[in-house]
Design a protein around this motif. Structure first.
Motif, PDB file in Angstrom:
ATOM      1  N   VAL A 289       0.640  -1.111   0.094  1.00 62.66           N
ATOM      2  CA  VAL A 289      -0.402   0.277  -0.038  1.00 62.66           C
ATOM      3  C   VAL A 289       0.922   1.216  -0.377  1.00 62.66           C
ATOM      4  O   VAL A 289       1.981   1.527   0.612  1.00 62.66           O
ATOM      5  CB  VAL A 289      -1.169   0.223   0.621  1.00 62.66           C
ATOM      6  N   PHE A 290       0.821   1.945  -0.913  1.00 63.01           N
ATOM      7  CA  PHE A 290       1.223   3.546  -1.497  1.00 63.01           C
ATOM      8  C   PHE A 290       0.370   4.587  -0.036  1.00 63.01           C
ATOM      9  O   PHE A 290      -1.044   4.430  -0.071  1.00 63.01           O
ATOM     10  CB  PHE A 290       1.632   3.798  -2.319  1.00 63.01           C
TER      11      PHE A 290
ATOM     12  N   GLN B 279       1.712  12.033  -8.906  1.00 68.19           N
ATOM     13  CA  GLN B 279       2.684  11.756  -8.220  1.00 68.19           C
ATOM     14  C   GLN B 279       2.170   9.952  -8.191  1.00 68.19           C
ATOM     15  O   GLN B 279       3.396   9.350  -8.511  1.00 68.19           O
ATOM     16  CB  GLN B 279       3.117  12.869  -7.461  1.00 68.19           C
ATOM     17  N   ALA B 280       1.651  10.038  -7.282  1.00 68.29           N
ATOM     18  CA  ALA B 280       0.995   8.393  -6.442  1.00 68.29           C
ATOM     19  C   ALA B 280       1.121   7.584  -7.558  1.00 68.29           C
ATOM     20  O   ALA B 280       1.391   6.387  -7.730  1.00 68.29           O
ATOM     21  CB  ALA B 280      -0.311   8.476  -6.129  1.00 68.29           C
ATOM     22  N   GLN B 281      -0.569   7.755  -8.515  1.00 73.55           N
ATOM     23  CA  GLN B 281       0.157   7.327  -9.835  1.00 73.55           C
ATOM     24  C   GLN B 281       1.290   6.622 -10.483  1.00 73.55           C
ATOM     25  O   GLN B 281       1.340   5.536 -10.805  1.00 73.55           O
ATOM     26  CB  GLN B 281      -1.095   7.936 -10.610  1.00 73.55           C
TER      27      GLN B 281
ATOM     28  N   THR C   1       4.673   6.707  -9.082  1.00 70.41           N
ATOM     29  CA  THR C   1       4.500   6.157  -8.494  1.00 70.41           C
ATOM     30  C   THR C   1       4.451   4.701  -7.963  1.00 70.41           C
ATOM     31  O   THR C   1       5.167   3.021  -8.223  1.00 70.41           O
ATOM     32  CB  THR C   1       4.697   5.880  -6.457  1.00 70.41           C
ATOM     33  N   VAL C   2       2.981   4.009  -8.020  1.00 77.85           N
ATOM     34  CA  VAL C   2       2.701   2.859  -8.264  1.00 77.85           C
ATOM     35  C   VAL C   2       3.010   1.768  -9.534  1.00 77.85           C
ATOM     36  O   VAL C   2       3.963   1.336  -9.535  1.00 77.85           O
ATOM     37  CB  VAL C   2       1.250   2.870  -7.896  1.00 77.85           C
ATOM     38  N   HIS C   3       2.698   2.923 -10.679  1.00 81.73           N
ATOM     39  CA  HIS C   3       2.871   1.954 -11.622  1.00 81.73           C
ATOM     40  C   HIS C   3       4.492   1.573 -12.065  1.00 81.73           C
ATOM     41  O   HIS C   3       4.757   0.523 -12.659  1.00 81.73           O
ATOM     42  CB  HIS C   3       2.754   3.083 -12.945  1.00 81.73           C
ATOM     43  N   ARG C   4       5.202   2.639 -11.440  1.00 87.17           N
ATOM     44  CA  ARG C   4       7.377   2.264 -11.257  1.00 87.17           C
ATOM     45  C   ARG C   4       6.948   1.072 -10.768  1.00 87.17           C
ATOM     46  O   ARG C   4       7.731   0.084 -11.000  1.00 87.17           O
ATOM     47  CB  ARG C   4       7.940   3.684 -11.058  1.00 87.17           C
ATOM     48  N   ALA C   5       6.499   1.298  -9.721  1.00 86.43           N
ATOM     49  CA  ALA C   5       6.741   0.377  -8.313  1.00 86.43           C
ATOM     50  C   ALA C   5       6.288  -1.427  -9.088  1.00 86.43           C
ATOM     51  O   ALA C   5       7.457  -1.971  -9.177  1.00 86.43           O
ATOM     52  CB  ALA C   5       6.157  -0.129  -6.767  1.00 86.43           C
ATOM     53  N   VAL C   6       4.786  -1.334  -9.524  1.00 83.45           N
ATOM     54  CA  VAL C   6       4.457  -3.051 -10.242  1.00 83.45           C
ATOM     55  C   VAL C   6       5.396  -3.106 -11.379  1.00 83.45           C
ATOM     56  O   VAL C   6       5.806  -4.243 -11.441  1.00 83.45           O
ATOM     57  CB  VAL C   6       3.557  -2.680 -11.169  1.00 83.45           C
TER      58      VAL C   6
ATOM     59  N   LEU D 158     -11.966   9.075  -9.115  1.00 83.33           N
ATOM     60  CA  LEU D 158     -10.428   8.649  -8.974  1.00 83.33           C
ATOM     61  C   LEU D 158     -10.836   6.994  -9.068  1.00 83.33           C
ATOM     62  O   LEU D 158     -11.306   6.388  -7.788  1.00 83.33           O
ATOM     63  CB  LEU D 158      -9.843   9.441  -7.987  1.00 83.33           C
ATOM     64  N   VAL D 159      -9.798   6.125  -9.765  1.00 81.82           N
ATOM     65  CA  VAL D 159      -9.813   4.763  -9.413  1.00 81.82           C
ATOM     66  C   VAL D 159      -8.740   4.589  -8.179  1.00 81.82           C
ATOM     67  O   VAL D 159      -8.906   3.708  -7.512  1.00 81.82           O
ATOM     68  CB  VAL D 159      -9.813   3.787 -11.036  1.00 81.82           C
ATOM     69  N   GLU D 160      -7.547   5.327  -8.454  1.00 87.98           N
ATOM     70  CA  GLU D 160      -6.410   5.235  -7.164  1.00 87.98           C
ATOM     71  C   GLU D 160      -6.233   6.522  -8.005  1.00 87.98           C
ATOM     72  O   GLU D 160      -6.077   7.357  -8.886  1.00 87.98           O
ATOM     73  CB  GLU D 160      -5.677   4.203  -7.509  1.00 87.98           C
ATOM     74  N   PRO D 161      -5.483   7.418  -7.265  1.00 91.36           N
ATOM     75  CA  PRO D 161      -5.607   6.836  -5.897  1.00 91.36           C
ATOM     76  C   PRO D 161      -7.134   7.698  -4.922  1.00 91.36           C
ATOM     77  O   PRO D 161      -7.217   8.085  -5.386  1.00 91.36           O
ATOM     78  CB  PRO D 161      -4.412   7.452  -5.008  1.00 91.36           C
ATOM     79  N   GLU D 162      -6.515   7.118  -3.309  1.00 94.39           N
ATOM     80  CA  GLU D 162      -8.053   7.259  -2.278  1.00 94.39           C
ATOM     81  C   GLU D 162      -7.501   8.655  -1.863  1.00 94.39           C
ATOM     82  O   GLU D 162      -6.092   8.967  -1.548  1.00 94.39           O
ATOM     83  CB  GLU D 162      -8.461   6.768  -1.528  1.00 94.39           C
TER      84      GLU D 162
END
Length: 314
Positions: A184-185, A217-219, A221-226, A287-291
Motif C-alpha cells: 500500500v502506498f 505523483q501517487a499514480q 509511483t505505483v506504476h513504477r513499482a509494479v 478516481l480509481v486510484e489513489p484515494e
C-alpha cells in the motif's frame, strides 16, 4: 520546611517546653517527616478523626505519589507485568498524540513554530509525526490493518526487487496484514494545501494544482513499482536470504493521498459551500486510484479510535 540531603522536602517539628520554666526556652524535642511518612500520618489522622469521607481520594492520591517517589522502579516493574496497566499507558500516549495532531491542525502558531524548527518544511512535520505514530495510518486509512514496511520509517524508495536504492520515493510504504499481504502506498502534503482552485464553470470548481499533482505523483509511483517489482515481492532477512513463504503482493496496489482539510469549504458566514463540496466529492469519488483523504478526516478517525469505549491497543 527544610530540605533533606537529596533536596526533597522535610517537615521539621520542634517543641520548646513550657513558657513558665526558669531557664531560657530552647528546643527539647524534634521530629522530621518526609513525604512518605507524612502521607502515612495523614491517613492515620483521617481514620482517627473520621476525615475519610471527605479526604479519602486526596489521601489515596498522596500516598500513591509518595510510594511512587520512594520507589519508582518498583512501580515501573508492576506496570510492565500488568497487561491492563500497559494498555492504559499505551492508550494515554495515543491520546496525547491525537491532542498534538489536533494542535498541528488548528493552532497556526504552534505549527509554524514546528516548521521553523524543522529543516524539511511543512510536509516533513507530518512525515515525522506519522513515523512516530504509524497506528494512525494503519488503523485509519482502510478496512484492513496496515503496517509500516519498515519499523524505523515510513518513507521508502521503491526500486528493483527491493525498497532501497535509487528509485521512486514514496512518503509512506505500508502493507496489509494477514495471510496474504499487499503493498500500500501513501503520499501526503500539508493540511494547508488547497483542495480546489478557481471556479471553472458555473457550479464547477477545478481541483487545485497541488491536488492534481499529488494524484499524478501517487499514480506514477505505483506504476513504477509494479513495473520494477512485478506482482510479488519476496521478504528477505538482514543477510539477504529469502524468508520462506513471506511475500508481499502488488496486484493493483491501493494508494492514498493525504492532503488539505474539508474546512476549506466553509464560507465566511460559517455555512457550507455546497458547489465546492459537490465538485470535490464528485472528483475524488470518480478516481480509481489513489484515494484522496483529508487531514481532518484522518484526525477524526484517530480521535474516535482513542475515545471509543471499545478501543483497544494492538
Amino acid at each position: 520546611m527544610i530540605e533533606d540531603v537529596d533536596h526533597s522536602p522535610l517537615l521539621h517539628l520542634t517543641t520548646f517546653g513550657s513558657e513558665h520554666r526558669a531557664s531560657h526556652r530552647k528546643s527539647s524535642q524534634s521530629l522530621q517527616l518526609d513525604r512518605e511518612i507524612g502521607a502515612e500520618l495523614f491517613g492515620i489522622l483521617c481514620k482517627a478523626f473520621d476525615f475519610a469521607a471527605t479526604s479519602a481520594a486526596g489521601g489515596d492520591e498522596a500516598r500513591l505519589i509518595a510510594a511512587y517517589r520512594s520507589n519508582p522502579e518498583l512501580f515501573r516493574k508492576l506496570i510492565e507485568n500488568d497487561e491492563a496497566a500497559h494498555d492504559v499507558v499505551a492508550m494515554a500516549h495515543r491520546r496525547q498524540q491525537v491532542d498534538r495532531f489536533r494542535r498541528l491542525l488548528t493552532d497556526d502558531d504552534y505549527f509554524d513554530s514546528e516548521v521553523d524548527a524543522s529543516p524539511g518544511g511543512a510536509e516533513s512535520i507530518w512525515q515525522k509525526f506519522f513515523e512516530a505514530n504509524p497506528w494512525i495510518f494503519g488503523l485509519s486509512l482502510g478496512g484492513q490493518l496496515l503496517t509500516s514496511w519498515d519499523d524505523r520509517r515510513l518513507e521508502q524508495v521503491v526500486a528493483g526487487f527491493s525498497v532501497s536504492g535509487v528509485g521512486k520515493r514514496v512518503d509512506a510504504l505500508l502493507r496489509t496484514s494477514g495471510r496474504i499481504r499487499s503493498m500500500v502506498f501513501a503520499e501526503f502534503k500539508s493540511h494547508r494545501t488547497d483542495l480546489l482552485s478557481s471556479k471553472y464553470r458555473s457550479g464547477c470548481w477545478a481541483p487545485s494544482h497541488e491536488l492534481s499533482g499529488a494524484i499524478a505523483q501517487a499514480q506514477g509511483t505505483v506504476h513504477r513499482a509494479v513495473l520494477d517489482i512485478g506482482d510479488r515481492l519476496q521478504d528477505k532477512t538482514s543477510d539477504g536470504s529469502d524468508i520462506p513463504g513471506r511475500f508481499t503482493y502488488l496486484l493493483r496496489p491501493r494508494s492514498y493521498v493525504v492532503i488539505g482539510q474539508l474546512s476549506e469549504f466553509i464560507g465566511e458566514a460559517g455555512g457550507e459551500h455546497q458547489e465546492q463540496i459537490r465538485s470535490f466529492e464528485l472528483f475524488r469519488r470518480q478516481l480509481v486510484e489513489p484515494e484522496v483523504v483529508t487531514f481532518d478526516e484522518l484526525y477524526a478517525r484517530a480521535e474516535w479510535l482513542v475515545s471509543s469505549p471499545s478501543a483497544s491497543v494492538e
